[in-house]
Design a protein around this motif. Structure first.
Motif, PDB file in Angstrom:
ATOM      1  N   SER A   1       0.828  -1.212   0.000  1.00 49.79           N
ATOM      2  CA  SER A   1       0.000   0.000   0.000  1.00 49.79           C
ATOM      3  C   SER A   1       0.863   1.263   0.000  1.00 49.79           C
ATOM      4  N   ALA A   2       0.428   2.278   0.723  1.00 49.13           N
ATOM      5  CA  ALA A   2       1.091   3.581   0.669  1.00 49.13           C
ATOM      6  C   ALA A   2       2.407   3.596   1.442  1.00 49.13           C
ATOM      7  N   HIS A   3       2.529   2.752   2.445  1.00 50.75           N
ATOM      8  CA  HIS A   3       3.739   2.720   3.286  1.00 50.75           C
ATOM      9  C   HIS A   3       4.436   1.384   3.039  1.00 50.75           C
ATOM     10  N   ARG A   4       5.343   1.359   2.060  1.00 52.83           N
ATOM     11  CA  ARG A   4       5.962   0.105   1.643  1.00 52.83           C
ATOM     12  C   ARG A   4       7.222  -0.190   2.456  1.00 52.83           C
TER      13      ARG A   4
ATOM     14  N   LEU B   1      21.557   5.365   2.152  1.00 57.32           N
ATOM     15  CA  LEU B   1      20.907   5.251   0.844  1.00 57.32           C
ATOM     16  C   LEU B   1      19.720   4.290   0.873  1.00 57.32           C
ATOM     17  N   PHE B   2      19.924   3.133   1.498  1.00 54.99           N
ATOM     18  CA  PHE B   2      18.917   2.073   1.431  1.00 54.99           C
ATOM     19  C   PHE B   2      17.969   2.056   2.634  1.00 54.99           C
ATOM     20  N   SER B   3      18.122   2.973   3.562  1.00 59.65           N
ATOM     21  CA  SER B   3      17.271   2.973   4.768  1.00 59.65           C
ATOM     22  C   SER B   3      15.783   3.124   4.471  1.00 59.65           C
ATOM     23  N   PRO B   4      15.354   3.809   3.377  1.00 58.79           N
ATOM     24  CA  PRO B   4      13.900   3.859   3.107  1.00 58.79           C
ATOM     25  C   PRO B   4      13.250   2.487   2.962  1.00 58.79           C
ATOM     26  N   LEU B   5      14.014   1.461   2.573  1.00 56.27           N
ATOM     27  CA  LEU B   5      13.439   0.118   2.465  1.00 56.27           C
ATOM     28  C   LEU B   5      12.946  -0.371   3.817  1.00 56.27           C
ATOM     29  N   ALA B   6      13.632   0.051   4.892  1.00 62.50           N
ATOM     30  CA  ALA B   6      13.264  -0.388   6.240  1.00 62.50           C
ATOM     31  C   ALA B   6      12.277   0.570   6.905  1.00 62.50           C
ATOM     32  N   TYR B   7      12.434   1.876   6.655  1.00 65.09           N
ATOM     33  CA  TYR B   7      11.613   2.864   7.356  1.00 65.09           C
ATOM     34  C   TYR B   7      10.337   3.233   6.613  1.00 65.09           C
ATOM     35  N   GLY B   8      10.232   2.820   5.351  1.00 65.58           N
ATOM     36  CA  GLY B   8       8.998   3.073   4.615  1.00 65.58           C
ATOM     37  C   GLY B   8       9.223   3.906   3.365  1.00 65.58           C
ATOM     38  N   MET B   9       8.645   3.446   2.252  1.00 65.67           N
ATOM     39  CA  MET B   9       8.733   4.149   0.966  1.00 65.67           C
ATOM     40  C   MET B   9       7.343   4.597   0.539  1.00 65.67           C
ATOM     41  N   ASN B  10       7.291   5.768  -0.079  1.00 64.74           N
ATOM     42  CA  ASN B  10       6.045   6.285  -0.636  1.00 64.74           C
ATOM     43  C   ASN B  10       6.256   6.596  -2.107  1.00 64.74           C
ATOM     44  N   GLY B  11       5.171   6.825  -2.822  1.00 66.25           N
ATOM     45  CA  GLY B  11       5.289   7.203  -4.224  1.00 66.25           C
ATOM     46  C   GLY B  11       5.429   6.006  -5.139  1.00 66.25           C
ATOM     47  N   PRO B  12       5.844   6.266  -6.391  1.00 66.97           N
ATOM     48  CA  PRO B  12       5.915   5.195  -7.391  1.00 66.97           C
ATOM     49  C   PRO B  12       6.952   4.137  -7.035  1.00 66.97           C
ATOM     50  N   LEU B  13       6.752   2.919  -7.559  1.00 64.72           N
ATOM     51  CA  LEU B  13       7.743   1.859  -7.426  1.00 64.72           C
ATOM     52  C   LEU B  13       8.993   2.223  -8.225  1.00 64.72           C
ATOM     53  N   SER B  14      10.089   1.540  -7.947  1.00 67.12           N
ATOM     54  CA  SER B  14      11.373   1.894  -8.555  1.00 67.12           C
ATOM     55  C   SER B  14      11.376   1.739 -10.072  1.00 67.12           C
ATOM     56  N   ASN B  15      10.499   0.884 -10.601  1.00 71.17           N
ATOM     57  CA  ASN B  15      10.469   0.679 -12.060  1.00 71.17           C
ATOM     58  C   ASN B  15       9.454   1.583 -12.755  1.00 71.17           C
ATOM     59  N   GLU B  16       8.837   2.507 -11.995  1.00 73.64           N
ATOM     60  CA  GLU B  16       7.848   3.422 -12.560  1.00 73.64           C
ATOM     61  C   GLU B  16       8.457   4.814 -12.735  1.00 73.64           C
ATOM     62  N   PRO B  17       7.871   5.628 -13.619  1.00 70.53           N
ATOM     63  CA  PRO B  17       8.416   6.983 -13.850  1.00 70.53           C
ATOM     64  C   PRO B  17       8.387   7.831 -12.572  1.00 70.53           C
ATOM     65  N   ASN B  18       9.358   8.709 -12.444  1.00 70.10           N
ATOM     66  CA  ASN B  18       9.451   9.682 -11.346  1.00 70.10           C
ATOM     67  C   ASN B  18       9.632   9.040  -9.976  1.00 70.10           C
ATOM     68  N   SER B  19      10.135   7.800  -9.937  1.00 68.14           N
ATOM     69  CA  SER B  19      10.353   7.139  -8.647  1.00 68.14           C
ATOM     70  C   SER B  19      11.653   7.637  -8.019  1.00 68.14           C
ATOM     71  N   THR B  20      11.588   7.976  -6.751  1.00 69.02           N
ATOM     72  CA  THR B  20      12.792   8.403  -6.029  1.00 69.02           C
ATOM     73  C   THR B  20      13.714   7.227  -5.725  1.00 69.02           C
TER      74      THR B  20
END
Length: 716
Positions: free
Chosen positions: A547-550, A685-704
């Motif tokens: 969902s929104a908090h990956r 760099l990789f801490s968002p994987l543990a603390y939560g990601m928002n927005g598009p997936l990495s394979n989608e346009p404009n993904s952070t």
């Protein structure tokens, strides 16, 4: 005096550096582990299982699980002490907690996961007495985002890894005390050995993979005893004393604790639940609310009785049928017969005489009850559908060497293929069939095959229940059944209390059921599984939260790939040193390795034990037939991170020998700084994987996160 004073000042300085390093790592652990620990505020991944089990403990409801009980009991205890009432359903990942007091359970698991870092520091210090290698090895573990993710939720993994780390620290502390010459029965030695034994018991009581650390401790203990025996300045009696002491503290003491944890488990879970059907009738008779608890039934079986039949296979279910036919292409399109591990009205069958073709009462008419005896011919009619248990010359759905078993006929009227001969195992013709106690076989009268369950899980058309077939091999050990429920008013009843299992019987049965369940684990539909070859290369992770908090479980690639490289380097170093020692011995030379505290010899020895620990916690998975997941690699990760830290310092020290003193010192310090800064930056760099990601997936346009997708197999 001046020399003594200098040594004291150096020792005091080293002591301050040790505490400063330890404090920095502990502070970093606290900040990284407890940051956003209560986010997301919904059920994540396997919290749905272990949170639910904690609720069952709080409500004292019995359930079946493939793991030993300690971890789940500790989660339940932490929840109970922090106000959780055991009412939240934990139905599926993504469910909002909505006021449920989950915080205590999550913080408890996170706390144990956080304590692994200081325990790793203390372990590496005991192994090497090198502050540099200890710092690097611990930092790698601290900065691994996968290790961080796995240890922040209501799971068994942080509890398992904590007790495993306690065990590793304990075994190297005992080694240090042994090498210092401490007496085997001294108070200090016994306290540390009791601590080690308790840690082993706790590790095994969380998951059966704790056996790997037991093997590691066993090897390390054998090495200690061998070293004591090889010291010719000490009497053999000292080795015997050490052996006796460790047999008591590392074998008997853990066994006592392990059994004690199961006693608590079986005492607390006193109420009937959805796991009853995996266990024997005698086991179920101890569970409040179960149909066998404080119940009574006729002692023997009579024609006309409504019964349930439980298979004697470990974890075996009840003979079951339902209003669904076998699909086209799977034998005859007749009603399905399966075994089902839960209580259900579709488990009920009526016992009828073989010539009672019209489906009459079958109790000898008005003349009273006729008892069923070994050697009798009879029919079993499904109570809900009125179809008879039937077999014929068609192949079983999953076992082509066996015959199909179906439900056949209408209103109890079928044909000659519905006739079975009942035989008591170990009995003789004419013996009465007793409720629960008699182990019976049903042999088909025409096909001469035994009613059995193969344990194979049927596809979705069979509702993933277990296959029932007819086996021409009458020695099939899974062809044994017992009568459990026995409903018949014309015979006197007796209490089921006489059938209830004692504690030791339930202990052994629990293990048999758990081990079989563990071996038979299969992936659920849509579930992400993995293979052992994928783990060290960090090939693919898995979502903890969508969902929104990956949240995505994936190792820090800098840490994992460095660990993989250093495993290869260790083998090269090991072979090189082995050849060098052989050649030196052949020419009568000695090699100075600096075997004292913090020397190269100590580092190589520590690296060898770290590699052995990694192998023990990784290689066995290649032989396992059960379903495997990415998180199974994390115990091995602890050892590989320790190995990397140790070898980094070993290689840099050896490099210094080829440079001038000033240049060597500069290269060493710059290299250490580069390792530390790279590790910390990769965590950032990789801490968002543990603390939560928002927005598009990495394979989608404009993904952070697009720049962090280094492998196509990563799905975040």
């Amino acid at each position: 005096m001046t020399e003594i004073k200098k040594n004291r000042l150096a020792s005091s300085s080293n002591n301050k550096i040790w505490w400063l390093t330890f404090g920095i790592l502990c502070g970093g652990t606290f900040l990284t582990r407890f940051y956003k620990v209560l986010e997301p505020d919904h059920v994540c991944w396997d919290e749905t299982h272990f949170g639910k089990m904690a609720s069952w403990y709080i409500n004292r409801t019995f359930f079946f699980d493939v793991h030993p009980p300690l971890g789940k009991m500790l989660i339940a205890l932490s929840g109970k002490l922090t106000g959780y009432d055991g009412k939240f359903p934990f139905e599926k990942p993504g469910d909002k907690y909505d006021g449920a007091r989950y915080e205590g359970m999550r913080i408890f698991c996170t706390t144990l996961g956080a304590l692994i870092i200081p325990l790793t520091f203390l372990t590496m210090w005991e192994m090497t007495k090198s502050i540099d290698s200890t710092f690097i090895g611990t930092l790698l573990l601290l900065c691994d985002v996968g290790f961080l993710t796995l240890n922040r939720y209501i799971l068994l993994d942080p509890i398992l890894l904590f007790f495993m780390s306690c065990s590793i620290y304990g075994v190297f502390k005992v080694r240090s005390l042994t090498e210092s010459g401490l007496e085997p029965f001294s108070t200090r030695m016994l306290c540390w050995q009791l601590y080690l034994g308790a840690s082993l018991a706790c590790t095994m009581s969380v998951k059966f993979v704790g056996l790997f650390v037991v093997l590691f401790v066993g090897l390390r203990t054998i090495a200690d005893l061998w070293n004591v025996l090889g010291d010719l300045s000490k009497p053999v009696s000292l080795t015997i004393k050490h052996l006796i002491g460790r047999s008591i503290t590392l074998i008997l003491w853990p066994i006592v604790l392990y059994v004690f944890f199961f006693w608590i488990h079986l005492t607390v879970l006193s109420k009937s639940g959805n796991g009853d059907g995996f266990y024997s009738s005698g086991f179920q008779a101890r569970l409040e609310g179960n149909s066998l608890h404080n119940a009574s039934a006729p002692r023997v079986l009579a024609y006309g009785a409504i019964i349930t039949l439980k298979n004697h296979r470990t974890g075996g279910g009840y003979l079951h049928s339902h209003h669904h036919l076998y699909p086209a292409g799977v034998g005859a399109r007749q009603q399905q017969i399966t075994t089902y591990t839960h209580k259900d009205d579709n488990n009920r069958w009526q016992v009828r005489a073989w010539d009672d073709a019209a489906g009459a009462a079958g109790a000898g008419g008005a003349g009273g009850a006729v008892r069923v005896r070994s050697g009798d011919l009879l029919r079993l009619t499904h109570a809900a559908s009125a179809r008879n248990l039937h077999s014929h010359r068609e192949r079983a759905p999953l076992s082509p060497k066996l015959l199909q078993v179906t439900g056949y006929g209408e209103d109890g009227v079928g044909d000659a293929n519905d006739v079975w001969k009942v035989i008591i195992s170990g009995g003789k013709d004419g013996d009465e069939i007793q409720t629960v106690r008699s182990k019976i076989m049903f042999v088909h009268y025409l096909q001469a095959c035994a009613l059995t369950t193969t344990g194979k899980q049927l596809p979705k058309w069979g509702f993933e229940q277990q296959e029932v077939a007819c086996n021409p091999n009458l020695r099939d050990k899974n062809a044994l059944w017992n009568v459990e429920d026995n409903i018949f008013d014309q015979l006197p009843k007796m209490s089921f209390e006489v059938y209830a299992s004692g504690f030791l019987e339930r202990l052994f049965e629990s293990h048999a059921v758990m081990l079989q369940g563990n071996a038979g684990l299969k992936p659920k539909e849509g579930e992400v599984t993995s293979q052992p070859w994928q783990w060290p290369i960090n090939y693919r992770g898995q979502f903890f939260s969508g969902s929104a908090h990956r949240i995505y479980l994936l190792g820090n690639p800098v840490v994992w790939w460095a660990n993989l490289a250093f495993l290869v380097i260790f083998f090269i170093v090991f072979v090189y040193n082995s050849v060098r020692e052989k050649r030196a011995k052949a020419f009568g030379k000695t090699i100075q390795e600096g075997g004292g505290d913090g020397g190269d010899g100590a580092l190589l020895n520590a690296a060898g034990w770290s590699c052995a620990g990694w192998a023990l916690h990784y290689v066995p998975f290649w032989a396992m037939g059960r379903v495997l997941y990415f998180h199974h690699y994390f115990p091995a990760l602890v050892f590989s991170s320790m190995l990397t830290g140790i070898l980094t310092v070993y290689l840099l020290r050896n490099l210094r020998r080829y440079l001038s003193q000033e240049m060597g010192k500069t290269v060493y310090q710059c290299s250490m700084g580069l390792v530390i800064s790279t590790t910390v930056y990769s965590f950032y760099l990789f801490s968002p994987l543990a603390y939560g990601m928002n927005g598009p997936l990495s394979n989608e346009p404009n993904s952070t996160m697009a720049g962090l997708k280094w492998l196509e197999s990563w799905e975040f």
